[in-house]
Design a protein around this motif. Sequence first.
Motif, PDB file in Angstrom:
ATOM      1  N   VAL A  98      -2.381 -12.455   6.036  1.00 23.46           N
ATOM      2  CA  VAL A  98      -1.006 -12.939   5.872  1.00 23.46           C
ATOM      3  C   VAL A  98      -1.011 -14.419   5.488  1.00 23.46           C
ATOM      4  CG1 VAL A  98       1.177 -13.379   7.059  1.00 23.46           C
ATOM      5  CG2 VAL A  98       0.012 -11.197   7.382  1.00 23.46           C
ATOM      6  N   LEU A  99      -1.849 -15.213   6.142  1.00 22.52           N
ATOM      7  CA  LEU A  99      -1.953 -16.635   5.794  1.00 22.52           C
ATOM      8  C   LEU A  99      -2.416 -16.814   4.355  1.00 22.52           C
ATOM      9  CD1 LEU A  99      -3.690 -18.226   8.914  1.00 22.52           C
ATOM     10  CD2 LEU A  99      -1.323 -18.519   8.185  1.00 22.52           C
ATOM     11  N   ILE A 100      -3.409 -16.045   3.955  1.00 19.13           N
ATOM     12  CA  ILE A 100      -3.917 -16.133   2.583  1.00 19.13           C
ATOM     13  C   ILE A 100      -2.820 -15.777   1.597  1.00 19.13           C
ATOM     14  CG2 ILE A 100      -5.519 -15.091   0.929  1.00 19.13           C
ATOM     15  CD1 ILE A 100      -7.536 -14.875   3.275  1.00 19.13           C
ATOM     16  N   ASP A 101      -2.093 -14.700   1.889  1.00 16.49           N
ATOM     17  CA  ASP A 101      -1.027 -14.264   0.986  1.00 16.49           C
ATOM     18  C   ASP A 101       0.058 -15.331   0.849  1.00 16.49           C
ATOM     19  OD1 ASP A 101      -0.117 -12.095  -0.702  1.00 16.49           O
ATOM     20  OD2 ASP A 101       1.546 -11.912   0.715  1.00 16.49           O
ATOM     21  N   VAL A 102       0.465 -15.907   1.954  1.00 24.98           N
ATOM     22  CA  VAL A 102       1.493 -16.962   1.915  1.00 24.98           C
ATOM     23  C   VAL A 102       0.978 -18.168   1.136  1.00 24.98           C
ATOM     24  CG1 VAL A 102       2.807 -18.601   3.327  1.00 24.98           C
ATOM     25  CG2 VAL A 102       2.662 -16.197   4.005  1.00 24.98           C
ATOM     26  N   ALA A 103      -0.262 -18.551   1.364  1.00 23.12           N
ATOM     27  CA  ALA A 103      -0.841 -19.692   0.651  1.00 23.12           C
ATOM     28  C   ALA A 103      -0.905 -19.425  -0.846  1.00 23.12           C
ATOM     29  CB  ALA A 103      -2.232 -20.008   1.202  1.00 23.12           C
ATOM     30  N   VAL A 104      -1.339 -18.228  -1.227  1.00 22.00           N
ATOM     31  CA  VAL A 104      -1.420 -17.877  -2.648  1.00 22.00           C
ATOM     32  C   VAL A 104      -0.036 -17.926  -3.281  1.00 22.00           C
ATOM     33  CG1 VAL A 104      -1.889 -15.981  -4.258  1.00 22.00           C
ATOM     34  CG2 VAL A 104      -3.556 -16.559  -2.491  1.00 22.00           C
ATOM     35  N   GLN A 105       0.942 -17.322  -2.627  1.00 23.28           N
ATOM     36  CA  GLN A 105       2.300 -17.343  -3.176  1.00 23.28           C
ATOM     37  C   GLN A 105       2.801 -18.765  -3.348  1.00 23.28           C
ATOM     38  OE1 GLN A 105       5.205 -14.596  -1.517  1.00 23.28           O
ATOM     39  NE2 GLN A 105       3.535 -13.382  -0.681  1.00 23.28           N
ATOM     40  N   HIS A 106       2.545 -19.601  -2.361  1.00 22.70           N
ATOM     41  CA  HIS A 106       3.013 -20.983  -2.407  1.00 22.70           C
ATOM     42  C   HIS A 106       2.322 -21.771  -3.527  1.00 22.70           C
ATOM     43  CE1 HIS A 106       4.695 -24.704  -0.917  1.00 22.70           C
ATOM     44  NE2 HIS A 106       3.496 -25.235  -1.069  1.00 22.70           N
ATOM     45  N   VAL A 107       1.013 -21.674  -3.608  1.00 22.20           N
ATOM     46  CA  VAL A 107       0.262 -22.432  -4.614  1.00 22.20           C
ATOM     47  C   VAL A 107       0.630 -21.976  -6.020  1.00 22.20           C
ATOM     48  CG1 VAL A 107      -2.049 -22.867  -5.552  1.00 22.20           C
ATOM     49  CG2 VAL A 107      -1.650 -23.027  -3.091  1.00 22.20           C
TER      50      VAL A 107
END
Length: 189
Positions: A153-162
């Motif tokens: 979930v953290l990775i997904d949120v980070a990817v979406q944000h970046v």
Amino acid sequence: MTGHVVGLQAAGYDELDQPVARLCIFPTESPADAARLFGEIPVLCLTTSSSLVDAPGSASSEGIDHIVAVADQPIVSQLLHTFDRAARVTWNRGVVDGHRKLHIFAYQMNVLPGIIWLQFATEAGRQVTSAWLETLPKEQAEKDPDAFKHVNVLIDVAVQHVVAAWFMIDQQGGRSSDLRSRSQLHRRQ
């Protein structure tokens, strides 16, 4: 302050339904200070590998379970440096959804627990990085998708944000990584 900035960035839409980024700068060099303000609300601590290396001594991650660091320096050099310290790297690879071909690698290092390193790559970068990683002995680097389940979930949120921040890459919004099941992804309708 030393030029290090701890801030809150949130993407959203204004009253005319135009995309906006809301920013809030905190008067501290420590991301832990900012994260504590949110109490029990989960906070994604996103940084770059350069910022981690250059962080001032007063910067603290106490109370932050995971930091997601985007690799903004050559990843092979970074991993070789890590291997010099007898580190072991666990990694996985995925594809970023969208109309452009973009891949992502996620890394965890036993000598730096709690930091998840993300590398964005083109198709050529994916091929070269994958080929190199697969030549390494398992004592140094091992592909293990299960090792990232607790942080997907953290990775997904980070990817979406970046990716959303990179306007030229993501003009439509709503991208995510496939490091977790597509049925679990949250997308804007």
